[in-house]
Design a protein around this motif. Sequence first.
Motif, PDB file in Angstrom:
ATOM      1  N   GLU A  76       0.841  -1.192   0.000  1.00 40.49           N
ATOM      2  CA  GLU A  76       0.000   0.000   0.000  1.00 40.49           C
ATOM      3  C   GLU A  76       0.880   1.245   0.000  1.00 40.49           C
ATOM      4  OE1 GLU A  76      -3.168   0.295  -0.096  1.00 40.49           O
ATOM      5  OE2 GLU A  76      -4.091  -1.570   0.584  1.00 40.49           O
ATOM      6  N   LEU A  77       0.452   2.253  -0.722  1.00 38.36           N
ATOM      7  CA  LEU A  77       1.139   3.526  -0.654  1.00 38.36           C
ATOM      8  C   LEU A  77       0.853   4.169   0.689  1.00 38.36           C
ATOM      9  CD1 LEU A  77       0.293   4.989  -4.181  1.00 38.36           C
ATOM     10  CD2 LEU A  77       2.479   4.033  -3.436  1.00 38.36           C
ATOM     11  N   SER A  78       1.872   4.786   1.277  1.00 34.87           N
ATOM     12  CA  SER A  78       1.656   5.458   2.547  1.00 34.87           C
ATOM     13  C   SER A  78       0.814   6.714   2.329  1.00 34.87           C
ATOM     14  CB  SER A  78       3.004   5.850   3.176  1.00 34.87           C
ATOM     15  OG  SER A  78       3.601   6.892   2.428  1.00 34.87           O
ATOM     16  N   ALA A  79       0.188   7.179   3.409  1.00 34.25           N
ATOM     17  CA  ALA A  79      -0.642   8.387   3.322  1.00 34.25           C
ATOM     18  C   ALA A  79       0.202   9.582   2.892  1.00 34.25           C
ATOM     19  CB  ALA A  79      -1.312   8.649   4.671  1.00 34.25           C
ATOM     20  N   GLU A  80       1.453   9.628   3.364  1.00 34.95           N
ATOM     21  CA  GLU A  80       2.336  10.749   3.024  1.00 34.95           C
ATOM     22  C   GLU A  80       2.669  10.755   1.534  1.00 34.95           C
ATOM     23  OE1 GLU A  80       2.843   8.704   5.525  1.00 34.95           O
ATOM     24  OE2 GLU A  80       2.857   9.932   7.355  1.00 34.95           O
ATOM     25  N   VAL A  81       2.901   9.554   0.973  1.00 38.63           N
ATOM     26  CA  VAL A  81       3.213   9.464  -0.454  1.00 38.63           C
ATOM     27  C   VAL A  81       2.010   9.909  -1.281  1.00 38.63           C
ATOM     28  CG1 VAL A  81       3.715   7.879  -2.347  1.00 38.63           C
ATOM     29  CG2 VAL A  81       4.945   7.664  -0.196  1.00 38.63           C
ATOM     30  N   GLU A  82       0.822   9.427  -0.912  1.00 47.89           N
ATOM     31  CA  GLU A  82      -0.383   9.823  -1.639  1.00 47.89           C
ATOM     32  C   GLU A  82      -0.604  11.332  -1.550  1.00 47.89           C
ATOM     33  OE1 GLU A  82      -3.546   7.407  -0.122  1.00 47.89           O
ATOM     34  OE2 GLU A  82      -3.181   5.851  -1.613  1.00 47.89           O
ATOM     35  N   ALA A  83      -0.359  11.894  -0.360  1.00 43.05           N
ATOM     36  CA  ALA A  83      -0.558  13.334  -0.186  1.00 43.05           C
ATOM     37  C   ALA A  83       0.454  14.126  -1.014  1.00 43.05           C
ATOM     38  CB  ALA A  83      -0.422  13.696   1.296  1.00 43.05           C
ATOM     39  N   LEU A  84       1.703  13.669  -1.036  1.00 39.91           N
ATOM     40  CA  LEU A  84       2.733  14.365  -1.806  1.00 39.91           C
ATOM     41  C   LEU A  84       2.411  14.332  -3.299  1.00 39.91           C
ATOM     42  CD1 LEU A  84       5.484  15.749  -2.068  1.00 39.91           C
ATOM     43  CD2 LEU A  84       6.544  13.470  -2.094  1.00 39.91           C
ATOM     44  N   CYS A  85       2.036  13.167  -3.785  1.00 44.32           N
ATOM     45  CA  CYS A  85       1.739  13.041  -5.214  1.00 44.32           C
ATOM     46  C   CYS A  85       0.483  13.823  -5.593  1.00 44.32           C
ATOM     47  CB  CYS A  85       1.601  11.569  -5.578  1.00 44.32           C
ATOM     48  SG  CYS A  85       3.170  10.673  -5.453  1.00 44.32           S
ATOM     49  N   ARG A  86      -0.487  13.854  -4.696  1.00 44.80           N
ATOM     50  CA  ARG A  86      -1.691  14.643  -4.969  1.00 44.80           C
ATOM     51  C   ARG A  86      -1.352  16.129  -5.025  1.00 44.80           C
ATOM     52  NH1 ARG A  86      -4.463  12.494  -1.453  1.00 44.80           N
ATOM     53  NH2 ARG A  86      -4.213  13.993   0.248  1.00 44.80           N
ATOM     54  N   ALA A  87      -0.494  16.595  -4.096  1.00 43.28           N
ATOM     55  CA  ALA A  87      -0.118  18.007  -4.075  1.00 43.28           C
ATOM     56  C   ALA A  87       0.625  18.397  -5.353  1.00 43.28           C
ATOM     57  CB  ALA A  87       0.753  18.292  -2.848  1.00 43.28           C
ATOM     58  N   VAL A  88       1.519  17.520  -5.797  1.00 42.88           N
ATOM     59  CA  VAL A  88       2.246  17.804  -7.043  1.00 42.88           C
ATOM     60  C   VAL A  88       1.289  17.748  -8.228  1.00 42.88           C
ATOM     61  CG1 VAL A  88       4.070  17.025  -8.599  1.00 42.88           C
ATOM     62  CG2 VAL A  88       4.445  16.956  -6.119  1.00 42.88           C
ATOM     63  N   GLY A  89       0.434  16.712  -8.264  1.00 37.04           N
ATOM     64  CA  GLY A  89      -0.487  16.541  -9.385  1.00 37.04           C
ATOM     65  C   GLY A  89      -1.497  17.668  -9.499  1.00 37.04           C
ATOM     66  N   GLU A  90      -1.923  18.208  -8.359  1.00 36.89           N
ATOM     67  CA  GLU A  90      -2.888  19.307  -8.380  1.00 36.89           C
ATOM     68  C   GLU A  90      -2.233  20.648  -8.673  1.00 36.89           C
ATOM     69  OE1 GLU A  90      -4.830  19.008  -4.617  1.00 36.89           O
ATOM     70  OE2 GLU A  90      -6.193  17.418  -5.269  1.00 36.89           O
ATOM     71  N   LYS A  91      -0.889  20.663  -8.641  1.00 41.05           N
ATOM     72  CA  LYS A  91      -0.104  21.867  -8.950  1.00 41.05           C
ATOM     73  C   LYS A  91      -0.514  23.071  -8.102  1.00 41.05           C
ATOM     74  CE  LYS A  91      -0.855  21.127 -13.454  1.00 41.05           C
ATOM     75  NZ  LYS A  91      -0.769  21.174 -14.927  1.00 41.05           N
ATOM     76  N   LYS A  92      -0.758  22.791  -6.819  1.00 43.71           N
ATOM     77  CA  LYS A  92      -1.103  23.865  -5.889  1.00 43.71           C
ATOM     78  C   LYS A  92       0.166  24.399  -5.236  1.00 43.71           C
ATOM     79  CE  LYS A  92      -5.769  22.352  -4.636  1.00 43.71           C
ATOM     80  NZ  LYS A  92      -6.641  21.891  -3.520  1.00 43.71           N
ATOM     81  N   ARG A  93       0.558  25.573  -5.609  1.00 40.73           N
ATOM     82  CA  ARG A  93       1.777  26.152  -5.039  1.00 40.73           C
ATOM     83  C   ARG A  93       1.629  26.315  -3.530  1.00 40.73           C
ATOM     84  NH1 ARG A  93       5.849  27.743  -7.833  1.00 40.73           N
ATOM     85  NH2 ARG A  93       5.742  27.855 -10.110  1.00 40.73           N
ATOM     86  N   GLY A  94       2.643  25.925  -2.826  1.00 35.93           N
ATOM     87  CA  GLY A  94       2.639  26.003  -1.373  1.00 35.93           C
ATOM     88  C   GLY A  94       2.220  24.707  -0.715  1.00 35.93           C
ATOM     89  N   ALA A  95       1.414  23.892  -1.399  1.00 40.76           N
ATOM     90  CA  ALA A  95       0.921  22.649  -0.808  1.00 40.76           C
ATOM     91  C   ALA A  95       2.052  21.652  -0.585  1.00 40.76           C
ATOM     92  CB  ALA A  95      -0.158  22.038  -1.693  1.00 40.76           C
ATOM     93  N   VAL A  96       2.975  21.587  -1.533  1.00 39.76           N
ATOM     94  CA  VAL A  96       4.105  20.676  -1.400  1.00 39.76           C
ATOM     95  C   VAL A  96       4.987  21.092  -0.225  1.00 39.76           C
ATOM     96  CG1 VAL A  96       6.209  19.811  -2.504  1.00 39.76           C
ATOM     97  CG2 VAL A  96       4.103  20.027  -3.832  1.00 39.76           C
ATOM     98  N   THR A  97       5.281  22.380  -0.156  1.00 43.09           N
ATOM     99  CA  THR A  97       6.117  22.879   0.942  1.00 43.09           C
ATOM    100  C   THR A  97       5.452  22.632   2.289  1.00 43.09           C
ATOM    101  OG1 THR A  97       7.090  24.588  -0.468  1.00 43.09           O
ATOM    102  CG2 THR A  97       7.195  24.940   1.918  1.00 43.09           C
ATOM    103  N   GLU A  98       4.170  22.880   2.366  1.00 37.92           N
ATOM    104  CA  GLU A  98       3.439  22.666   3.616  1.00 37.92           C
ATOM    105  C   GLU A  98       3.512  21.206   4.056  1.00 37.92           C
ATOM    106  OE1 GLU A  98      -1.170  23.028   5.270  1.00 37.92           O
ATOM    107  OE2 GLU A  98      -0.555  24.090   3.439  1.00 37.92           O
ATOM    108  N   LEU A  99       3.377  20.307   3.113  1.00 33.58           N
ATOM    109  CA  LEU A  99       3.444  18.882   3.442  1.00 33.58           C
ATOM    110  C   LEU A  99       4.830  18.488   3.935  1.00 33.58           C
ATOM    111  CD1 LEU A  99       2.265  15.999   3.406  1.00 33.58           C
ATOM    112  CD2 LEU A  99       2.955  15.857   1.013  1.00 33.58           C
TER     113      LEU A  99
END
Length: 288
Positions: free
Chosen positions: A173-196
């Motif tokens: 299973e993908l970890s929650a952190e990995v899913e969150a990181l990939c979602r933040a990159v995929g959604e291209k929301k500036r600041g979301a990656v840094t916050e995570l």
Amino acid sequence: MAELEKLKNTPAASRIRAAAQRGSLAHALLFTGPGDRAGAARFAAAAMECTAGNGKPCGACPACRKVLGGIHPDVTAVRDEEHKNLSVDAVRAVRSDAYIRPNEGARKVYIFEDCTLLTEQDQNVLLKIVEEGPPYAAFLFCAENPAAVLQTLRSRCVEIRLHPEAEDGEAAELSAEVEALCRAVGEKKRGAVTELLVELERKKTDREALQTLLEQAHGLFADALLIVYGQEVPGKSEKAARFLAKNLTKQQIMHTIELLQSYCRECAYNVGVNHVLGALAVELEGIL
């Protein structure tokens, strides 16, 4: 083949297939961690010798079948039955043989299934051929702990860290952190990656946990690249990989793969976790 089926849905296999698809599979690979290192090395060797146009290794062409069956004339598992460790003469024989062109394959591939059998002298003998050998020569090293390989030799290799197989043969299973990181990159929301990544720093994530996270993310982006190239990626990561493939350009995915691989390597070299997280945040934000 059974070995191909066993490995094909792992993050390591995704990295190998993605690199083979791009024609950028490194000539020196280091397989580490508790997984099936020798099997993964043979999988990579099959990808190097595979004659299929896409989806290397295909497991069906004569070259793949020979590699996975252990009978390909250009793929050698380096052993020395007469000595406890690999003798320096055996290693020098590899160095000499590497300059003989392949018999029938695209590459001459040498697999060192247990690097604890390589002495410091052995590794120094190998260093020059790994650095300056002919373009068709490839060297695949296996060691549970990367520290078994001298830093001078390790720095010439691309490290692929393996993990124990998931139960019932299923992909982990993908970890929650990995899913969150990939979602933040995929959604291209500036600041979301840094916050995570700042949150991971706040939780005092250790180096091993960070390396695992980056490896899983790397595998997911590698799967996304395969989808871009029209390949199938069955398994639990397919949905997330398709999300990335749909929302990012091929160049963004490839750049992210390179970044994740680079920072995985820095984790292995004992670079501080906070430094990795900070630098990664800046570079990932720059891709968006």
